[in-house]
Design an enzyme around this catalytic site. Sequence first.
Site, mmCIF file in Angstrom:
data_model
loop_
_atom_site.group_PDB
_atom_site.id
_atom_site.type_symbol
_atom_site.label_atom_id
_atom_site.label_comp_id
_atom_site.label_asym_id
_atom_site.label_seq_id
_atom_site.Cartn_x
_atom_site.Cartn_y
_atom_site.Cartn_z
ATOM 1 N N VAL A 51 29.249 26.063 34.331
ATOM 2 C CA VAL A 51 30.414 26.846 33.949
ATOM 3 C C VAL A 51 31.420 26.681 35.085
ATOM 4 O O VAL A 51 31.204 27.184 36.184
ATOM 5 C CB VAL A 51 30.042 28.331 33.742
ATOM 6 N N HIS A 52 32.491 25.946 34.817
ATOM 7 C CA HIS A 52 33.449 25.581 35.863
ATOM 8 C C HIS A 52 34.806 26.165 35.526
ATOM 9 O O HIS A 52 35.388 25.836 34.487
ATOM 10 C CB HIS A 52 33.547 24.056 35.970
ATOM 11 N N SER A 53 35.297 27.042 36.378
ATOM 12 C CA SER A 53 36.612 27.630 36.159
ATOM 13 C C SER A 53 37.691 26.706 36.706
ATOM 14 O O SER A 53 37.550 26.136 37.790
ATOM 15 C CB SER A 53 36.707 29.007 36.830
ATOM 16 N N CYS A 68 35.703 22.932 44.694
ATOM 17 C CA CYS A 68 35.726 22.844 43.233
ATOM 18 C C CYS A 68 35.758 21.409 42.718
ATOM 19 O O CYS A 68 34.986 21.040 41.823
ATOM 20 C CB CYS A 68 36.923 23.622 42.686
ATOM 21 N N GLU A 93 42.068 30.052 36.189
ATOM 22 C CA GLU A 93 42.525 29.613 37.502
ATOM 23 C C GLU A 93 42.410 30.733 38.538
ATOM 24 O O GLU A 93 42.679 31.905 38.259
ATOM 25 C CB GLU A 93 43.989 29.161 37.402
ATOM 26 N N GLY A 94 41.981 30.354 39.741
ATOM 27 C CA GLY A 94 41.932 31.315 40.838
ATOM 28 C C GLY A 94 40.979 32.472 40.594
ATOM 29 O O GLY A 94 41.308 33.622 40.884
ATOM 30 N N ASP A 127 37.110 38.829 41.923
ATOM 31 C CA ASP A 127 36.729 37.884 40.865
ATOM 32 C C ASP A 127 37.033 38.532 39.520
ATOM 33 O O ASP A 127 36.422 39.543 39.161
ATOM 34 C CB ASP A 127 35.243 37.538 40.977
ATOM 35 N N ARG A 129 37.027 36.829 36.524
ATOM 36 C CA ARG A 129 36.639 35.939 35.432
ATOM 37 C C ARG A 129 35.809 36.641 34.358
ATOM 38 O O ARG A 129 35.105 37.605 34.631
ATOM 39 C CB ARG A 129 35.856 34.745 35.992
ATOM 40 N N LYS A 155 27.281 34.498 37.924
ATOM 41 C CA LYS A 155 27.349 33.683 36.702
ATOM 42 C C LYS A 155 26.026 33.748 35.950
ATOM 43 O O LYS A 155 26.003 33.860 34.720
ATOM 44 C CB LYS A 155 27.678 32.226 37.035
#
Length: 200
Positions: A51-53, A68, A93-94, A127, A129, A155
Amino acid sequence: MAIAFVATSKLPTAFGDFNISVFQDPETGEEHVALSKGLEQPPSTPVLVRVHSECLTGDAFASLKCDCGPQLKATQKLIDEAGQGVILYLRQEGRGIGLTNKIRAYALQDQGHDTVDANLMLNLPADARKYDMCKIMLNHLHVKQVKLITNNPLKINALKALGIDVVDRVALTVGLNPFNEQYLKTKLERMAHMYKKDDF
């Protein structure tokens, strides 16, 4: 309304051939991506998942302030070598605060503040997300069991809370350099990321 599948296509890359699938949140217009390999048929064994933001500075501009970009490239290589896996590329993002606020936080980091304090000084969460879309995307790909490529325990817990069966964690320590050493130490010491102290 739930995040919906839009389209899929083949995507040859420098790290092998993948399929790219787009999912859209009709409320925000955000488009999330699943980059997958070896999932043409429903898998019968656990699947490598990252899982990559989104990180414009790291992923596109090869910034040395974070890890990243190297994580994304190393994951593509790992999945290609395994012959099966998926990267869920989330438009967060961020850590979910957006690009403008991320650069504002960078400016505070330039003054000596760490990533957590920089966000808090902007009255933003460390965070922000969300991971709800992961379950929808994995369900679309018929992925039932996950070997999660991450150093972030949040995560793992977030995916498990959504009912995703995370059966294993795959550590990924790449991209360490003098410019991001403090950033990574902050993730270790203040955000419980599972690096080892001798990584630094």
